[in-house]
Structures are given as C-alpha cells and as structure tokens.
Motif scaffolding. Structure first.
Motif, short mmCIF file in Angstrom:
data_model
loop_
_atom_site.label_atom_id
_atom_site.label_comp_id
_atom_site.label_asym_id
_atom_site.label_seq_id
_atom_site.Cartn_x
_atom_site.Cartn_y
_atom_site.Cartn_z
N ASP A 162 8.60 15.84 4.57
CA ASP A 162 8.71 14.38 4.60
C ASP A 162 7.74 13.81 3.57
OD1 ASP A 162 9.21 11.76 5.27
OD2 ASP A 162 7.87 11.78 7.01
N ARG A 163 8.04 14.07 2.29
CA ARG A 163 7.15 13.68 1.20
C ARG A 163 7.50 12.30 0.68
NH1 ARG A 163 5.35 17.54 -2.45
NH2 ARG A 163 5.14 16.10 -4.17
N HIS A 164 6.48 11.47 0.52
CA HIS A 164 6.66 10.19 -0.14
C HIS A 164 6.52 10.40 -1.65
CE1 HIS A 164 5.95 7.19 3.36
NE2 HIS A 164 6.54 8.29 3.78
N LYS A 165 7.20 9.58 -2.45
CA LYS A 165 7.22 9.79 -3.89
C LYS A 165 6.37 8.80 -4.67
CE LYS A 165 11.78 12.00 -3.99
NZ LYS A 165 13.14 11.98 -4.58
N GLY A 166 5.94 7.72 -4.01
CA GLY A 166 5.15 6.71 -4.70
C GLY A 166 3.70 7.12 -4.89
N THR A 167 2.92 6.24 -5.54
CA THR A 167 1.50 6.49 -5.81
C THR A 167 0.67 5.33 -5.30
OG1 THR A 167 2.08 7.71 -7.83
CG2 THR A 167 -0.21 7.00 -7.59
N ASP A 168 -0.39 5.64 -4.55
CA ASP A 168 -1.34 4.61 -4.10
C ASP A 168 -2.73 5.21 -4.15
OD1 ASP A 168 -2.86 2.67 -2.81
OD2 ASP A 168 -1.20 2.07 -1.51
N VAL A 169 -3.41 5.02 -5.28
CA VAL A 169 -4.75 5.57 -5.47
C VAL A 169 -5.74 4.95 -4.48
CG1 VAL A 169 -6.65 5.84 -7.12
CG2 VAL A 169 -4.27 6.01 -7.91
N ASP A 194 0.47 3.70 -10.67
CA ASP A 194 0.27 2.96 -9.42
C ASP A 194 0.63 1.50 -9.64
OD1 ASP A 194 -0.62 1.88 -7.03
OD2 ASP A 194 -2.48 3.03 -6.99
N ARG A 195 1.53 1.01 -8.82
CA ARG A 195 1.97 -0.38 -8.96
C ARG A 195 1.02 -1.36 -8.26
NH1 ARG A 195 6.32 2.87 -9.22
NH2 ARG A 195 7.98 2.32 -10.68
N LYS A 196 0.03 -0.82 -7.55
CA LYS A 196 -0.95 -1.66 -6.87
C LYS A 196 -2.27 -1.65 -7.64
CE LYS A 196 0.80 -0.91 -2.16
NZ LYS A 196 0.43 -0.43 -0.80
N ASP A 197 -3.08 -2.64 -7.39
CA ASP A 197 -4.41 -2.73 -8.00
C ASP A 197 -5.40 -1.99 -7.09
OD1 ASP A 197 -6.75 -3.34 -9.23
OD2 ASP A 197 -6.63 -5.50 -8.94
N PHE A 198 -5.98 -0.90 -7.61
CA PHE A 198 -6.89 -0.10 -6.79
C PHE A 198 -8.37 -0.34 -7.16
CE2 PHE A 198 -5.70 2.55 -10.43
CZ PHE A 198 -6.94 3.01 -10.88
N GLU A 199 -8.64 -1.41 -7.92
CA GLU A 199 -10.01 -1.62 -8.38
C GLU A 199 -11.00 -1.85 -7.24
OE1 GLU A 199 -12.65 -4.29 -11.53
OE2 GLU A 199 -10.47 -4.56 -11.43
N LYS A 200 -10.61 -2.64 -6.23
CA LYS A 200 -11.53 -2.91 -5.13
C LYS A 200 -11.89 -1.65 -4.35
CE LYS A 200 -13.97 -5.84 -2.75
NZ LYS A 200 -15.12 -6.53 -3.38
N PRO A 201 -10.90 -0.82 -3.94
CA PRO A 201 -11.26 0.45 -3.28
C PRO A 201 -12.12 1.34 -4.17
CG PRO A 201 -8.94 -0.03 -2.94
CD PRO A 201 -9.44 -1.04 -3.94
N LEU A 202 -11.85 1.33 -5.49
CA LEU A 202 -12.64 2.13 -6.42
C LEU A 202 -14.09 1.66 -6.44
CD1 LEU A 202 -12.71 4.28 -8.74
CD2 LEU A 202 -12.23 2.39 -10.31
#
Length: 296
Positions: A162-169, A194-202
């Motif tokens: 059950d693999r998801h194919k998207g990316t969420d860093v 990644d279509r999302k902004d991951f700057e805050k988690p980074l």
C-alpha cells in the motif's frame, strides 16, 4: 525479487560502499561530523600547565595532592537517513534511476558512520511515513537497511504494498523531530519533487538536529533533448501528456522552470543554514559529497 538475487545486490552494494567509505570518506566524515562534546575519561595527577578549573577536588582531598579530570571528545553520533521512496524516484534516463543512486549514497554514508562507531537509523517516506528503522550500530544492521531499500525499489513491492506515490518532505522532518529526542545528524535524500512548502518543518527540525539535503535529479529534467514528440508521465500523479521537444520555446521554458525550481530549493536550504548538494544520476556522487563535507 528472489532471495538469491536480492542477496547478490546487497553484497554488490556493500563492496562498493565499504570501499568508498574506507578509501575516501574515513577522515572527511570524522572531521565533518563532530560528536556531542567532551566526555570524562579519567583522572591523573596535576602537571604544570594544567587548567586549575579541571582539578578534581574530591580526589585531591583523598590523596592529599592535586588531581585533574581528563576529558576526551565524545565521538558517538546518531545518523538518520530520511529516504524518499515516492514514485518519482523510479525515474532515470541515463546511467541509473534516482532510487538506485539513493541506495548507493545511503549505503556509503552508513558504512562511513559505522567506521566512526555511530548509530544509523532510517525513515522511508513518500507523502506519509512508509517505514521507520530505529538507530543501531554494526554491519548486520546496515545490510538490513540496504535490503529494505532494495525491497522498496522492487516492482513486486510497488505492486503489492500500500505505497503512496507522492512526496512530503515536511512529514518526514516532523516525524524525525518526534522520534529522535537527542540531537542527531540527518541526511534528507530526495528529488524534493514536493508540491508543499516544507520550509517551516525544516526550520524547526534544524534548530534541534544537524540537517543536510541531498537532491537527486535526472539530466532530462535539467535540459530536454530535441527528439520530437515525447510522452511525459508523472509518476506521482499519473498524469500523462505529449510534448513537442522540437520547439525551442518549450525547451527554453523547461530549462527555465528547472533553474527556478533549483534556485528556490537552494535558497530554502541556505536561508535555514542547511548544507545542501545536488547530484545528477549520471554524475559521480563521491565528489559532490566530498565537497559538502569540506564546506562543514
């Protein structure tokens, strides 16, 4: 993938990765990634020139002559590999696919860490956490990690799991923050598609841990060849379209998009004081990693 074939691939990667870590990265890895600080080692009699602040007054009182505490660098680290296993990592038009390159880089970093007596852990992620391997030491543990990476890359696993194919860093970084309470060194190995902004988690994660980004990309994404009509398939969304690569305007727009995307990613890492390197699938990743180590 049959067990015998899997073991052959594991062994092949081990031989290459251990050779690189033994011959190239041993000294650079040690100097680039410091331990947590200084740890108490022993006490000895005071000698002329010793710092009086290091005097152990309890031992001094017991033996009626001055003794000092001796400290040594506490070398042991925990190294976490955040490895992207999304659909886009299966892509490759030159020497190898991005996921094969990711496996080799991860293995080389793991054996370098093993030489340094560091613990290694892994977070496999897509647009969710696919698997977590807690940090441990030793060759057996690293071979287990390599087997897991190869299994994730196999067609059988992709079809059955059950693999998801998207990316969420950002999901991976947030998970690292929850799971790893003590400071660690973490390599995020991804194409950062990644279509999302991951700057805050980074930003949050890097305030607690030592984060490094390793971007993997295929040369085709940097520059489209003039080969006429080409069918494009997005491995993460399933979207398909035909494009005319003979169009100069299209090739120019494609190259401009790539440069803007790469610049945005570079700025994100730079603004948050995160070391970052970009490696193509047809390039020698050893040189890129050496340069990243040298900058630290």
């Amino acid at each position: 993938m049959e067990t015998s074939e899997l073991l052959k691939q594991v062994r092949k990667i081990e031989i290459k990765a251990r050779g690189l870590s033994n011959n190239i990265f041993a000294g650079q890895y040690h100097s680039a990634f410091k331990g947590r600080g200084m740890a108490f080692a022993e006490v000895r009699e005071y000698q002329y020139g010793d710092d009086v602040r290091d005097i152990d007054w309890n031992v001094t009182a017991r033996f009626h002559r001055p003794y000092v505490k001796v400290f040594e660098e506490e070398r042991e680290l925990t190294v976490m590999l955040l490895i992207d296993v999304s659909g886009s990592l299966n892509f490759g038009t030159r020497r190898q696919t991005k996921n094969v390159l990711a496996t080799e880089i991860a293995a080389t970093l793991s054996f370098s860490a093993m030489q340094n007596n560091d613990k290694i852990g892994v977070i496999f992620f897509s647009d969710r956490i696919e698997k977590y391997i807690p940090p441990k030491k030793g060759r057996k543990h690293i071979l287990y990690i390599i087997r897991e990476m190869l299994t994730f890359d196999s067609e059988e696993h992709n079809a059955q799991a059950d693999r998801h194919k998207g990316t969420d860093v950002g999901v991976a970084l947030e998970y690292l923050g929850r799971m790893q309470k003590r400071r660690c060194t973490a390599f995020v190995i991804s194409d950062f598609y990644d279509r999302k902004d991951f700057e805050k988690p980074l930003q949050i994660c890097n305030s607690k841990h030592d984060i490094m980004g390793i971007q993997l990309y295929d040369p085709l994404l940097k520059s489209l060849p003039d080969v006429g009509i080409l069918r494009i398939h997005d491995a993460e969304t399933g979207y398909e379209q035909y494009i005319d690569t003979s169009s100069k305007a299209l090739r120019k727009a494609h190259s401009q998009y790539w440069q803007e995307r790469k610049e945005t990613l570079r700025n994100t890492f730079q603004k948050n004081s995160v070391d970052y390197v970009s490696i193509a699938t047809d390039e020698d990743y050893v040189k890129h990693l050496q340069l990243m180590f040298a900058r630290r």
